[in-house]
Structures are given as C-alpha cells and as structure tokens.
Write a protein that holds these residues in place. Structure first.
Motif, PDB file in Angstrom:
ATOM      1  N   GLY A 228       0.824  -1.209   0.000  1.00 40.68           N
ATOM      2  CA  GLY A 228       0.000   0.000   0.000  1.00 40.68           C
ATOM      3  C   GLY A 228       0.855   1.255   0.000  1.00 40.68           C
ATOM      4  N   PHE A 229       1.960   1.213   0.748  1.00 34.23           N
ATOM      5  CA  PHE A 229       2.866   2.363   0.787  1.00 34.23           C
ATOM      6  C   PHE A 229       3.467   2.619  -0.588  1.00 34.23           C
ATOM      7  N   MET A 230       3.888   1.552  -1.262  1.00 30.44           N
ATOM      8  CA  MET A 230       4.477   1.713  -2.592  1.00 30.44           C
ATOM      9  C   MET A 230       3.452   2.274  -3.576  1.00 30.44           C
ATOM     10  N   LYS A 231       2.205   1.815  -3.452  1.00 36.02           N
ATOM     11  CA  LYS A 231       1.154   2.338  -4.325  1.00 36.02           C
ATOM     12  C   LYS A 231       0.924   3.822  -4.042  1.00 36.02           C
ATOM     13  N   ALA A 232       0.870   4.181  -2.753  1.00 36.06           N
ATOM     14  CA  ALA A 232       0.681   5.591  -2.392  1.00 36.06           C
ATOM     15  C   ALA A 232       1.852   6.443  -2.875  1.00 36.06           C
ATOM     16  N   LEU A 233       3.067   5.904  -2.772  1.00 40.00           N
ATOM     17  CA  LEU A 233       4.252   6.635  -3.236  1.00 40.00           C
ATOM     18  C   LEU A 233       4.174   6.883  -4.734  1.00 40.00           C
ATOM     19  N   THR A 234       3.697   5.889  -5.475  1.00 42.51           N
ATOM     20  CA  THR A 234       3.540   6.042  -6.924  1.00 42.51           C
ATOM     21  C   THR A 234       2.518   7.124  -7.246  1.00 42.51           C
ATOM     22  N   ILE A 235       1.398   7.138  -6.507  1.00 41.48           N
ATOM     23  CA  ILE A 235       0.350   8.143  -6.738  1.00 41.48           C
ATOM     24  C   ILE A 235       0.871   9.539  -6.431  1.00 41.48           C
ATOM     25  N   VAL A 236       1.554   9.668  -5.293  1.00 45.81           N
ATOM     26  CA  VAL A 236       2.115  10.975  -4.914  1.00 45.81           C
ATOM     27  C   VAL A 236       3.149  11.426  -5.940  1.00 45.81           C
ATOM     28  N   GLY A 237       4.001  10.505  -6.369  1.00 45.08           N
ATOM     29  CA  GLY A 237       5.009  10.840  -7.364  1.00 45.08           C
ATOM     30  C   GLY A 237       4.396  11.280  -8.676  1.00 45.08           C
ATOM     31  N   THR A 238       3.334  10.588  -9.098  1.00 45.99           N
ATOM     32  CA  THR A 238       2.653  10.950 -10.345  1.00 45.99           C
ATOM     33  C   THR A 238       2.006  12.326 -10.234  1.00 45.99           C
ATOM     34  N   ALA A 239       1.313  12.564  -9.112  1.00 48.00           N
ATOM     35  CA  ALA A 239       0.679  13.868  -8.906  1.00 48.00           C
ATOM     36  C   ALA A 239       1.723  14.986  -8.878  1.00 48.00           C
ATOM     37  N   ALA A 240       2.841  14.720  -8.217  1.00 49.09           N
ATOM     38  CA  ALA A 240       3.904  15.728  -8.139  1.00 49.09           C
ATOM     39  C   ALA A 240       4.489  16.023  -9.517  1.00 49.09           C
ATOM     40  N   MET A 241       4.678  14.986 -10.326  1.00 47.49           N
ATOM     41  CA  MET A 241       5.196  15.192 -11.676  1.00 47.49           C
ATOM     42  C   MET A 241       4.273  16.103 -12.482  1.00 47.49           C
ATOM     43  N   LEU A 242       2.965  15.816 -12.429  1.00 52.21           N
ATOM     44  CA  LEU A 242       2.002  16.585 -13.223  1.00 52.21           C
ATOM     45  C   LEU A 242       1.897  18.027 -12.721  1.00 52.21           C
ATOM     46  N   TRP A 243       1.841  18.187 -11.406  1.00 50.40           N
ATOM     47  CA  TRP A 243       1.740  19.537 -10.838  1.00 50.40           C
ATOM     48  C   TRP A 243       2.989  20.344 -11.157  1.00 50.40           C
ATOM     49  N   VAL A 244       4.164  19.787 -10.849  1.00 49.80           N
ATOM     50  CA  VAL A 244       5.403  20.534 -11.063  1.00 49.80           C
ATOM     51  C   VAL A 244       5.675  20.708 -12.555  1.00 49.80           C
ATOM     52  N   GLY A 245       5.372  19.693 -13.360  1.00 53.62           N
ATOM     53  CA  GLY A 245       5.564  19.821 -14.803  1.00 53.62           C
ATOM     54  C   GLY A 245       4.745  20.951 -15.388  1.00 53.62           C
ATOM     55  N   GLY A 246       3.455  21.011 -15.034  1.00 50.15           N
ATOM     56  CA  GLY A 246       2.610  22.100 -15.507  1.00 50.15           C
ATOM     57  C   GLY A 246       3.082  23.447 -14.996  1.00 50.15           C
ATOM     58  N   ASN A 247       3.501  23.489 -13.729  1.00 53.90           N
ATOM     59  CA  ASN A 247       3.977  24.734 -13.130  1.00 53.90           C
ATOM     60  C   ASN A 247       5.241  25.248 -13.823  1.00 53.90           C
ATOM     61  N   ILE A 248       6.148  24.337 -14.145  1.00 56.70           N
ATOM     62  CA  ILE A 248       7.385  24.716 -14.827  1.00 56.70           C
ATOM     63  C   ILE A 248       7.079  25.310 -16.195  1.00 56.70           C
ATOM     64  N   VAL A 249       6.198  24.662 -16.935  1.00 52.78           N
ATOM     65  CA  VAL A 249       5.854  25.143 -18.278  1.00 52.78           C
ATOM     66  C   VAL A 249       5.223  26.533 -18.197  1.00 52.78           C
ATOM     67  N   VAL A 250       4.293  26.719 -17.271  1.00 53.10           N
ATOM     68  CA  VAL A 250       3.610  28.008 -17.129  1.00 53.10           C
ATOM     69  C   VAL A 250       4.604  29.127 -16.803  1.00 53.10           C
ATOM     70  N   HIS A 251       5.487  28.883 -15.830  1.00 52.60           N
ATOM     71  CA  HIS A 251       6.442  29.926 -15.435  1.00 52.60           C
ATOM     72  C   HIS A 251       7.484  30.186 -16.525  1.00 52.60           C
TER      73      HIS A 251
END
Length: 320
Positions: A228-251
């Motif tokens: 469950g921890f590994m699954k949660a880590l994957t979800i958090v990592g995916t969300a972080a990639m999308l959030w930071v990726g979009g933020n980087i492009v915008v800035h």
C-alpha cells in the motif's frame, strides 16, 4: 598586541562574510530544492522498481551503484553545463525548462494512461529462477536503465535549481548552491530508496525474530503495509510530476513573454482564496497546484501519441 587585535578583527570579518555566504547558499538551495520537488519525488518513487525480482543481497549494492552514478552525473557533467548555460546562454534556460516540464507531464500522464488501459499482472513481473550469469546480466540492464532515467531527472533538477539561483551572485555562489543541491538530493533520494527496498526484509526479520510481541506485530504491519505504501508513493510521485511539470511550463512561458497561462491560473487561484480569507494562502496554493496539475495531464496526454510515433516506442509501449 594591536596587530593581534587587528588580525582577530579580520578573522571575525571573514567569518561573518563566510557565515552570510553559507546562509545564502543554504537559502537558495532550499528554495531551488522546493521547486524541484516533483522531479525529486519521482526519482524516489521510480528507482525501487529497478531492484524488483533480484536477489535481496544485491539490492543495496545496486542502489549504491545508481547513487554513485547519479552524484557523478550531477556534479561532474550537469553542474558545469548548467554554469555555462547560466553564464553564456541564459536565454536557453526557459526553453530547456519547458522541455523538462513537458517530460514530467508526459511521464505522469503516461502512468495514468497505463493504469487505466492495462491490467496489472503481478505474475508477469515475477522473474523465474535465473542462473548467476542471467542474474548478473539482468542487474546490469537494470542499473543502466536506472542511471539513464536518473540522468534525465537530474538534468531537470539541476536546470530548475539554476533558474532559482541569484544570477547576480556570481558563478562561484551558483556552483556552491548547485553542488549542495546535488549532494543533498542524491543522499536524500537514495537514502530513502535504500530504506524502501529493505523495509520488507526488516519487517520480515522483526516478525520472525522479534523479542517482544510489539516488535513482532510491528514487523508484520510493515510487511503488510509496504504494498500500500508503494502504491501511495507512486500516486504521490505521479501527482507531483504533473503539478510541477505544468507549473514549470507556465512559469517558463511567462519568462519568455507569454504570460496568459500564468495570469489566468493566478487570477483564478486568487479568486478561490478570497472565498475563505482565513485560509487564503493554503487555498491559493492548492488551487494553483490543481490547475497546474490539470494542465500537466492535458499536455501529457497530447504528447503520448506523438511519442508513440518515434522509432521503437510502439514496441516498447506494447511490452509495458
């Protein structure tokens, strides 16, 4: 005596300057590291898969090999390249940030797309009994793949870090900030990875040999909780990639003169924050992150079919 006092004053002045410089380095490194959070989390979330299915005794040596290569890439290859860009081609940094942001968006969207369109087959990812040469060959392939992925993420981390350093502070300060970031992030990521990949073994050892009932229960809880921890880590990592990726492009687009995406997201986030003044800061951040994430998903989904057209990518996607 007066000469000694003058010398002490000089030493004190030098120490004060050094202390101020150290504070500046740590402050800039902290700011830059926070901006690179998405790539850092993704690095920690992705790496454990490279030791899956290999002998337990080889897990930590593999992590150590990848960590050494990661530190070498950051300090010996990427840091000088980043400094040269900052000194001679600062105009190239925003386009490179956009490319890195789009890569994060693609990786995040591809993970979501794969989760929605493929059934997980745990039986398929388990390796049969391999001979020693086959194990060594598989390990070598895994290490090379991990180092390649880490190099891409490290390049993004160093580019983000460079964009957050004070360009007026000089290249020595920038080099110190980037070096500190490289060392701290590498140690943090691969220290965390080492703990993650050995958590099952530690939990199993506690469950079987714990001297107290609490220790044995804790061991069983760790073993049960790791999937469950590994699954949660994957979800958090995916969300972080999308959030930071979009933020980087915008800035980065805003730095290049196209401010409409940044202004639109900023004004919408401010409007959301004004609805609850007591939590305005948190709401503005959350709204910005959510909109950056949605943009990241959209950009990533647009890139997926384009990547599929590249030579060799179709077969790779089919074998995923």
């Amino acid at each position: 005596m007066s000469g000694l006092l003058a010398l002490l004053d000089d030493v004190a002045a030098i120490a004060k300057v050094a202390s101020t410089s150290l504070d500046d380095i740590v402050g800039q490194a902290t700011k830059a590291g926070a901006k690179a959070a998405g790539a850092v989390i993704d690095d920690a979330a992705v790496t454990p898969k490279y030791v899956h299915g290999l002998a337990a005794a080889r897990e930590l040596p593999i992590v150590w090999r990848i960590a050494r290569a990661s530190a070498f890439n950051k300090l010996v290859i990427l840091l000088p390249v980043a400094l040269l860009l900052g000194q001679f081609a600062p105009w190239a940094i925003p386009p490179l940030l956009i490319l890195g942001g789009l890569y994060l968006c693609y990786e995040g969207a591809e993970k979501i797309w794969h989760a929605l369109t493929h059934e997980e087959s745990h039986a398929a990812i388990k390796n049969p009994e391999l001979t020693a040469p086959e194990q060594a060959h598989l390990e070598e392939q895994r290490v090379k793949g991990a180092i390649k992925t880490d190099f891409i993420l490290s390049a993004e981390i160093m580019t983000i870090a460079l964009s957050q350093t004070d360009a007026t502070a000089g290249w020595v300060m920038q080099a110190a900030v980037l070096a500190l970031i490289a060392v701290v992030i590498t140690a943090a990521v691969y220290g965390a990875v080492a703990l993650i990949v050995k958590a099952d073994d530690v939990g199993l050892h506690l469950a079987e040999t714990g001297r107290t009932a609490f220790g044995r229960r804790l061991g069983r809880a760790v073993v049960r909780g790791m999937p469950g921890f590994m699954k949660a880590l994957t979800i958090v990592g995916t969300a972080a990639m999308l959030w930071v990726g979009g933020n980087i492009v915008v800035h980065a687009l805003a730095e290049m003169g196209w401010t409409w995406p940044y202004d639109t997201i900023h004004h919408a986030a401010v409007a959301v924050a004004e609805a609850v003044p007591s939590a305005a800061g948190l709401l503005e951040w959350a709204a910005t992150a959510a909109m950056d994430g949605v943009l990241g998903v959209a950009l990533g989904l647009l890139i997926i079919p384009l990547v599929g057209l590249l030579p060799g990518r179709g077969k790779e996607a089919g074998a995923h």
